[in-house]
Design an enzyme around this catalytic site. Sequence first.
Site, PDB file in Angstrom:
ATOM      1  N   HIS A   1       0.844  -1.199   0.000  1.00 51.80           N
ATOM      2  CA  HIS A   1       0.000   0.000   0.000  1.00 51.80           C
ATOM      3  C   HIS A   1       0.878   1.247   0.000  1.00 51.80           C
ATOM      4  CE1 HIS A   1      -3.962  -1.889   1.675  1.00 51.80           C
ATOM      5  NE2 HIS A   1      -3.346  -2.691   0.828  1.00 51.80           N
ATOM      6  N   TYR A  40      -8.534   5.049   8.390  1.00 50.94           N
ATOM      7  CA  TYR A  40      -8.559   5.374   9.815  1.00 50.94           C
ATOM      8  C   TYR A  40      -9.631   6.449   9.981  1.00 50.94           C
ATOM      9  CZ  TYR A  40      -4.098   2.947  10.556  1.00 50.94           C
ATOM     10  OH  TYR A  40      -3.117   2.000  10.647  1.00 50.94           O
ATOM     11  N   PRO A  79      -2.465  -0.171  19.091  1.00 48.65           N
ATOM     12  CA  PRO A  79      -2.271  -0.589  17.694  1.00 48.65           C
ATOM     13  C   PRO A  79      -2.575   0.476  16.636  1.00 48.65           C
ATOM     14  CG  PRO A  79      -4.226  -1.631  18.632  1.00 48.65           C
ATOM     15  CD  PRO A  79      -3.556  -0.896  19.745  1.00 48.65           C
ATOM     16  N   TYR A 128       4.811   6.375  10.047  1.00 48.22           N
ATOM     17  CA  TYR A 128       3.947   5.235   9.721  1.00 48.22           C
ATOM     18  C   TYR A 128       4.702   4.176   8.907  1.00 48.22           C
ATOM     19  CZ  TYR A 128      -0.384   2.758   8.694  1.00 48.22           C
ATOM     20  OH  TYR A 128      -1.359   1.800   8.612  1.00 48.22           O
TER      21      TYR A 128
HETATM   22  P1  RFL Z   1       4.570 -12.067  20.939  1.00 49.55           P
HETATM   23  O1  RFL Z   1       4.053 -12.054  19.538  1.00 49.55           O
HETATM   24  O2  RFL Z   1       3.605 -11.823  22.037  1.00 49.55           O
HETATM   25  O3  RFL Z   1       5.314 -13.451  21.149  1.00 49.55           O
HETATM   26  C1  RFL Z   1       5.694 -13.897  22.428  1.00 49.55           C
HETATM   27  C2  RFL Z   1       5.812 -15.399  22.393  1.00 49.55           C
HETATM   28  O4  RFL Z   1       6.302 -15.828  23.659  1.00 49.55           O
HETATM   29  C3  RFL Z   1       5.539 -16.936  24.096  1.00 49.55           C
HETATM   30  N1  RFL Z   1       5.608 -16.980  25.577  1.00 49.55           N
HETATM   31  C4  RFL Z   1       6.385 -17.832  26.268  1.00 49.55           C
HETATM   32  N2  RFL Z   1       7.238 -18.792  25.867  1.00 49.55           N
HETATM   33  C5  RFL Z   1       7.875 -19.500  26.812  1.00 49.55           C
HETATM   34  N3  RFL Z   1       7.686 -19.292  28.143  1.00 49.55           N
HETATM   35  C6  RFL Z   1       6.847 -18.351  28.592  1.00 49.55           C
HETATM   36  N4  RFL Z   1       6.674 -18.161  29.887  1.00 49.55           N
HETATM   37  C7  RFL Z   1       6.149 -17.565  27.629  1.00 49.55           C
HETATM   38  N5  RFL Z   1       5.252 -16.558  27.716  1.00 49.55           N
HETATM   39  C8  RFL Z   1       4.935 -16.214  26.462  1.00 49.55           C
HETATM   40  C9  RFL Z   1       4.143 -16.671  23.565  1.00 49.55           C
HETATM   41  O5  RFL Z   1       3.398 -17.873  23.473  1.00 49.55           O
HETATM   42  C10 RFL Z   1       4.458 -16.061  22.197  1.00 49.55           C
HETATM   43  O6  RFL Z   1       4.522 -17.038  21.180  1.00 49.55           O
HETATM   44  O7  RFL Z   1       5.724 -10.974  21.140  1.00 49.55           O
HETATM   45  P2  RFL Z   1       6.810 -10.360  20.101  1.00 49.55           P
HETATM   46  O8  RFL Z   1       7.573 -11.426  19.402  1.00 49.55           O
HETATM   47  O9  RFL Z   1       7.517  -9.335  20.869  1.00 49.55           O
HETATM   48  O10 RFL Z   1       5.900  -9.663  18.953  1.00 49.55           O
HETATM   49  C11 RFL Z   1       5.112  -8.533  19.233  1.00 49.55           C
HETATM   50  C12 RFL Z   1       3.895  -8.512  18.297  1.00 49.55           C
HETATM   51  O11 RFL Z   1       3.224  -9.757  18.368  1.00 49.55           O
HETATM   52  C13 RFL Z   1       2.915  -7.387  18.649  1.00 49.55           C
HETATM   53  O12 RFL Z   1       3.622  -6.213  18.963  1.00 49.55           O
HETATM   54  C14 RFL Z   1       1.938  -7.066  17.484  1.00 49.55           C
HETATM   55  O13 RFL Z   1       1.023  -8.109  17.280  1.00 49.55           O
HETATM   56  C15 RFL Z   1       1.188  -5.763  17.751  1.00 49.55           C
HETATM   57  N6  RFL Z   1       0.222  -5.438  16.690  1.00 49.55           N
HETATM   58  C16 RFL Z   1       0.618  -4.856  15.501  1.00 49.55           C
HETATM   59  N7  RFL Z   1       1.925  -4.621  15.271  1.00 49.55           N
HETATM   60  C17 RFL Z   1       2.322  -4.130  14.064  1.00 49.55           C
HETATM   61  O14 RFL Z   1       3.516  -3.911  13.881  1.00 49.55           O
HETATM   62  N8  RFL Z   1       1.440  -3.871  13.042  1.00 49.55           N
HETATM   63  C18 RFL Z   1       0.094  -4.073  13.204  1.00 49.55           C
HETATM   64  O15 RFL Z   1      -0.672  -3.885  12.262  1.00 49.55           O
HETATM   65  C19 RFL Z   1      -0.362  -4.544  14.478  1.00 49.55           C
HETATM   66  N9  RFL Z   1      -1.654  -4.790  14.676  1.00 49.55           N
HETATM   67  C20 RFL Z   1      -1.138  -5.728  16.882  1.00 49.55           C
HETATM   68  C21 RFL Z   1      -2.056  -5.388  15.843  1.00 49.55           C
HETATM   69  C22 RFL Z   1      -1.582  -6.357  18.032  1.00 49.55           C
HETATM   70  C23 RFL Z   1      -2.918  -6.637  18.175  1.00 49.55           C
HETATM   71  N10 RFL Z   1      -3.325  -7.287  19.366  1.00 49.55           N
HETATM   72  C24 RFL Z   1      -4.085  -8.476  19.359  1.00 49.55           C
HETATM   73  C25 RFL Z   1      -2.744  -6.891  20.612  1.00 49.55           C
HETATM   74  C26 RFL Z   1      -3.396  -5.655  15.975  1.00 49.55           C
HETATM   75  C27 RFL Z   1      -3.842  -6.264  17.153  1.00 49.55           C
HETATM   76  C28 RFL Z   1      -5.318  -6.529  17.261  1.00 49.55           C
HETATM   77  C1  PHB Z   2      -4.591  -4.807  11.083  1.00 53.35           C
HETATM   78  O1  PHB Z   2      -4.783  -4.995   9.860  1.00 53.35           O
HETATM   79  O2  PHB Z   2      -4.735  -5.698  11.916  1.00 53.35           O
HETATM   80  C2  PHB Z   2      -4.189  -3.453  11.545  1.00 53.35           C
HETATM   81  C3  PHB Z   2      -3.977  -2.449  10.616  1.00 53.35           C
HETATM   82  C4  PHB Z   2      -3.610  -1.186  11.044  1.00 53.35           C
HETATM   83  C5  PHB Z   2      -3.463  -0.947  12.392  1.00 53.35           C
HETATM   84  C6  PHB Z   2      -3.660  -1.955  13.324  1.00 53.35           C
HETATM   85  C7  PHB Z   2      -4.032  -3.221  12.906  1.00 53.35           C
HETATM   86  O3  PHB Z   2      -3.127   0.307  12.802  1.00 53.35           O
END
Ligand code: RFL
Ligand code: PHB
Length: 416
Positions: free
Chosen positions: A75, A204, A296, A388
């Site tokens: 995008h 957004y 997020p 961004y």
């Molecule tokens: P994770 O992905 O949470 O992975 C951590 C891993 O550690 C495991 N774990 C353990 N393992 C062993 N022993 C333990 N005691 C443990 N405790 C936990 C877990 O099972 C897991 O597999 O952390 P990491 O690698 O730092 O990654 C971070 C990202 O996952 C997170 O920041 C993003 O998902 C945030 N996020 C977004 N980030 C973006 O850059 N772009 C996006 O568009 C975006 N959209 C989002 C998001 C997060 C969302 N939620 C659900 C919070 C949208 C949403 C809805």
């Molecule tokens: C998503 O596609 O999950 C998404 C996109 C943009 C955001 C957060 C989440 O800012």
Amino acid sequence: MFPRRTQVGIVGAGPAGLTLSHLLHLEGIDSVVLESRSRTEIEATLRAGVLEQGTVDLLRDCGAGERMLREGSVHHGIELRFDGRGHRIPLSELTGGRAITLYAQHEVIRDLVQVRLASGGTIVFEAANVSLHDFDSAKPWIGFSVAGVANELACDFIVGCDGFHGVSRTSVPAGARTEFSRTYPFGWFGILVKAPPYAPELIYAHHARGFSLVSTRSHDVQRLYFQCDPADAVANWPDGRIWNELDARLATEEAWDLYRGPIFQKGIIQMRSFVVEPMQFGSLFLAGDAAHIVPPTGAKGLNLAVADVQVLADALADFYGQGSRDALNRYSVTALERIWAAEHFSWWMTSMLHRFDDADPMQRRLQIAQLNQVAHSRALQTALAESYVGLPLPVRTVVGEPSRRGGRSVSIRAQP
Ligand code: RFL
Ligand code: PHB
């Protein structure tokens, strides 16, 4: 039988842990990843969707990006929508051609797991009771059990990549860490819908009823979010109510029709900003969500996690290649600079776009004034676009032996 010793013991097989393990492998450094969940579970957890240019470049360069390049959707802009009108922010035009790629986090996980296992990497799934020991010394070790059998993994370094609820950060005595935290008074209700894309670019939207976001996953799966009460329950939101709410919040002066495809996933997430300082305690380093959380709205979490481990992998390569601890000692300071910039951007986007229930009419007018300024000022749009699409990482100066990264040149960073 699991390895009893490795150079770098990594807790957590999320984007941070898996990327770190692979970058280290490309530098000839051995690591073991301990993950509490099963492979099936981590490959099915739905989360992020937006990958910054730098994340895409890194995954491509380290050999984990083939499917992302084929199936991800690039995008070049986003839409800000308020007062019934859309305003395009031309991301690529404002940032010298940088762009974002829409590609689901669990697909990134699948690709990284596949690449790690194909190159002989060790990921221990379903590792229970993970505990960190002696990381105030040069001989740290990790305890864990699999299928009820206790194991010990001796390492030179431990990296906690186990997310916000993991054990790594809380293993550090409270007196040795400083935590900065803010919980927002709203959450996001997220849905996945079977439908063709609603728009060519992400939308957004700010509305008096609250924020909403139109995103995408593929040609036939769409991701939509709307601001909600974090204490609300999914059961209170039958499909019809969700569509009525989205219709109201996304309405434009011209008719804009939201196709009501089948909703096959619903969930509510809490919105939080969090940073721990420092990110190093002796031989223990923290990376990704274990050290910081962003709301997020700025789409930064996964990208920050990948940026952290890029810095850390380079620092560990310096240590094992040149015997220098300088970059390792600077890890926390280097990573935190980018993290605080992303925290600020995520807070700004969140504040600008959400409805604050306690805002008085003055504050509401100021919020609209801010949106109008962004919609009409190229300078403000450039600032938004730069954050961004993601700030480039500094160039790493490689002295001596050329990097062993597969397919990567020695100068691997874009010039800031
Ligand atoms: P994770 O992905 O949470 O992975 C951590 C891993 O550690 C495991 N774990 C353990 N393992 C062993 N022993 C333990 N005691 C443990 N405790 C936990 C877990 O099972 C897991 O597999 O952390 P990491 O690698 O730092 O990654 C971070 C990202 O996952 C997170 O920041 C993003 O998902 C945030 N996020 C977004 N980030 C973006 O850059 N772009 C996006 O568009 C975006 N959209 C989002 C998001 C997060 C969302 N939620 C659900 C919070 C949208 C949403 C809805
Ligand atoms: C998503 O596609 O999950 C998404 C996109 C943009 C955001 C957060 C989440 O800012």
